[in-house]
Design an enzyme around this catalytic site. Structure first.
Site, short mmCIF file in Angstrom:
data_model
loop_
_atom_site.label_atom_id
_atom_site.label_comp_id
_atom_site.label_asym_id
_atom_site.label_seq_id
_atom_site.Cartn_x
_atom_site.Cartn_y
_atom_site.Cartn_z
N ASP A 1 36.66 54.63 28.47
CA ASP A 1 35.93 53.97 29.55
C ASP A 1 35.84 54.91 30.75
OD1 ASP A 1 34.51 52.05 30.86
OD2 ASP A 1 36.27 50.93 31.53
N GLN B 1 47.23 45.98 37.01
CA GLN B 1 46.69 47.33 37.24
C GLN B 1 47.32 47.97 38.49
OE1 GLN B 1 42.42 47.30 37.42
NE2 GLN B 1 42.23 49.47 37.91
N THR C 1 38.03 43.49 25.60
CA THR C 1 36.79 44.07 26.13
C THR C 1 35.67 43.45 25.32
OG1 THR C 1 37.94 46.15 26.60
CG2 THR C 1 35.53 46.24 26.52
N HIS D 1 30.76 51.60 42.92
CA HIS D 1 32.00 50.89 42.56
C HIS D 1 33.22 51.73 42.92
CE1 HIS D 1 35.06 48.79 40.23
NE2 HIS D 1 35.29 49.91 39.55
N LYS E 1 44.03 46.61 31.06
CA LYS E 1 42.70 46.62 30.46
C LYS E 1 42.75 46.69 28.92
CE LYS E 1 40.75 48.76 34.58
NZ LYS E 1 39.39 48.33 34.90
N GLU F 1 35.57 43.74 44.05
CA GLU F 1 34.72 44.18 45.15
C GLU F 1 34.16 42.97 45.91
OE1 GLU F 1 32.04 47.59 43.50
OE2 GLU F 1 32.93 46.48 41.84
N GLU G 1 34.39 43.39 34.65
CA GLU G 1 33.71 44.61 35.11
C GLU G 1 32.40 44.73 34.35
OE1 GLU G 1 36.33 48.01 34.79
OE2 GLU G 1 37.17 47.60 36.76
N GLU H 1 29.54 46.57 32.85
CA GLU H 1 29.35 47.96 32.40
C GLU H 1 28.32 48.01 31.28
OE1 GLU H 1 32.78 50.35 31.69
OE2 GLU H 1 34.13 49.11 32.91
N ARG I 1 43.87 42.72 37.65
CA ARG I 1 44.00 43.58 38.84
C ARG I 1 45.43 43.70 39.36
NH1 ARG I 1 39.70 46.59 38.28
NH2 ARG I 1 37.76 45.41 38.33
N ASP J 1 34.59 44.99 30.75
CA ASP J 1 35.94 45.55 30.71
C ASP J 1 36.84 44.62 31.53
OD1 ASP J 1 38.14 47.25 30.53
OD2 ASP J 1 37.48 48.54 32.16
O1 LIG Z 1 40.24 53.97 43.02
C1 LIG Z 1 41.21 53.36 42.58
O2 LIG Z 1 42.38 53.68 42.84
C2 LIG Z 1 41.03 52.20 41.68
C3 LIG Z 1 39.87 51.89 41.11
C4 LIG Z 1 39.74 50.69 40.32
O3 LIG Z 1 40.59 49.83 40.32
C5 LIG Z 1 38.52 50.50 39.50
C6 LIG Z 1 38.81 50.34 38.05
O4 LIG Z 1 39.44 49.39 37.62
C7 LIG Z 1 38.32 51.37 37.12
C8 LIG Z 1 37.33 50.85 36.13
O5 LIG Z 1 36.13 50.76 36.47
O6 LIG Z 1 37.73 50.54 34.98
CA LIG Z 2 36.11 49.80 33.54
MG LIG Z 3 38.95 46.57 28.51
#
Ligand SMILES: O=C(O)/C=C/C(=O)CC(=O)CC(=O)O
Ligand SMILES: [Ca+2]
Ligand SMILES: [Mg+2]
Length: 432
Positions: free
Chosen positions: A136, A253, A270, A143, A266, A377, A212, A214, A250, A246
């Protein structure tokens, strides 16, 4: 170009006009073995049945390869290469054309129509490919800027590498599912109070579940290990595109992703749409992506200055109580990196890509709130509620929420090249 007219009824506004001919894997209640089909209007053409009944008798080049249409995935068909995909697509367009060169194949063959033309609403769809590897990317500049600004402030939003290489993480192929499959909210390690000094995690149901928006690209040409794909040949590796969600936890993450990137946040699911739109069908919708204002290294420099796609994308959210709202509209053009650049970079070390590999684009967002392709976002990481109806709002996804992506190219209602939908509903987490 005027729309192709068909002898077969294709409703105006259908994503699956004659200009499209997307490929997928289907079965029916009376014939349960998964096999290859194309979608046309509100029907599919079962290519196994079509091939078995001399449907390809006017296309000698495909005859030695007809077994590919009886496979439970598109891998074998994709491996035949882009020139063959183009020939097959063009032939099917001709068979359905009002002035077809081959009326006896299907137009006047009611027995084959009955056998091979099946209503979309009666078929089951499957994952279109047996996916060996899934990567990915993070090519959606808007974004990346928005997410990075929230975490590090606007000055440090982008890491210094961002405009020099297409950043990505290696994802998990085993949890990719086809549109319509429910997604269970994951349990994971989270910090309940990230602001406090003591970083003590708890193990609980994810409280910040997100989508997400995509695109996903399928690879149709393997490169040998040690042999990178040159950027200006990478189009040959591109079979086609699907919509991709995706799903992202959060809170999981935020705690886990430094320094190696997303892991469990993640890997639990998906979702991709069922119908793969061929790269050839998308050719008329190629546009310039976002201008890269650093000089990219020569191995990433493309001759083609139009190499992303003008795809109108939409996100709808429906809650358990039935309220629904379109919460985002954006466009596939909002990418800094194109698929040929992603393929060239991915293979630049000599990493072999294989037929059926899936490459995600990264979340696609515009620049205003209604164009953001994730709730992270839209809600500013949980600070701003999004109104769904008079009685309901969201910051992240709740159990029973259903997220639907749709995507379509073009404005001529008789010649749309669409992706259909990519749908998933959230089920409650396993009880701890
Ligand atoms: O810039 C960062 O530290 C974090 C970015 C994200 O959390 C975006 C993300 O999850 C990446 C993705 O698009 O899968
Ligand atoms: Ca992604
Ligand atoms: Mg995924």
């Amino acid at each position: 170009m005027p729309a192709l007219r068909s002898w077969f009824s294709i409703p105006r506004g259908s994503h699956f006009s004659l200009a499209n001919i997307p490929f997928g894997i289907i079965s029916t209640p009376s014939s349960k073995t998964p096999r290859v089909a194309v979608a046309i209007g509100e029907h599919v053409l079962d290519l196994e049945a079509f091939a078995a009944n001399n449907g390809f008798s006017a296309l000698s080049i495909i005859q030695p390869h007809q077994a590919v249409f009886s496979q439970p995935s598109l891998n074998a068909f994709a491996a035949l290469g882009r020139p063959i995909h183009a020939i097959v697509r063009k032939y099917i367009q001709d068979v359905f054309d009002a002035d077809t060169t081959y009326p006896e194949i299907l137009k006047t063959n009611s027995a084959l129509q009955k056998q091979a033309l099946l209503p979309l609403k009666e078929i089951q769809t499957y994952l279109p490919f047996k996916i060996g590897d899934y990567t990915d990317f993070f090519a959606g500049l808007n974004h990346a800027v928005k997410a990075g600004s929230m975490f590090r402030g606007p000055i440090n939003a982008l890491q210094p590498n961002y405009k020099h290489l297409p950043v990505a993480y290696h994802g998990r192929a085993s949890s990719i599912v086809v549109s319509g499959t429910p997604i269970r909210r994951p349990n994971g390690q989270i910090l309940l109070d990230p602001a406090t000094e003591k970083k003590q995690p708890t193990y609980s149901a994810c409280k910040k579940l997100d989508f997400e928006l995509e695109l996903g690209a399928f690879i149709c040409k393997a490169n040998k290990m040690g042999e990178p794909v040159p950027v200006n040949e990478a189009q040959d590796s591109l079979f086609g595109i699907v919509l991709m969600n995706d799903w992202s936890a959060r809170d999981v993450q935020a705690w886990e992703y430094v320094p190696l990137g997303p892991f469990n946040a993640k890997n639990f699911g998906t979702t991709i749409s069922a119908w793969v739109v061929l790269a050839d069908a998308l050719e008329p919708f190629k546009v310039k992506g976002i201008e890269n204002d650093v000089g990219v290294l020569p191995y990433l420099k493309e001759k083609d200055n139009k190499s992303v796609y003008d795809i109108q994308l939409k996100v709808d959210l429906q809650t358990k109580s039935g309220n629904s709202k379109t919460i985002a509209k954006t466009n596939g053009r909002h990418l800094l990196w194109s698929y040929p650049q992603m393929i060239a970079h991915h293979s630049s070390t000599g990493c072999p890509l294989q037929v059926g590999d899936l490459l995600g684009s990264g979340t696609i967002s515009g620049i205003s709130q209604s164009e953001y392709g994730s709730l992270l976002e839209q809600s500013e990481n949980g600070k701003i509620p999004i109104k769904i109806s008079d009685s309901e709002e969201r910051i992240f996804l709740e159990d029973g929420d259903e997220v639907t992506f749709s995507g379509v190219c073009g404005s001529d209602e008789e010649a749309l090249v669409g992706f259909g939908e990519c749908v998933g509903r959230i089920e409650p987490a396993l009880k701890l």
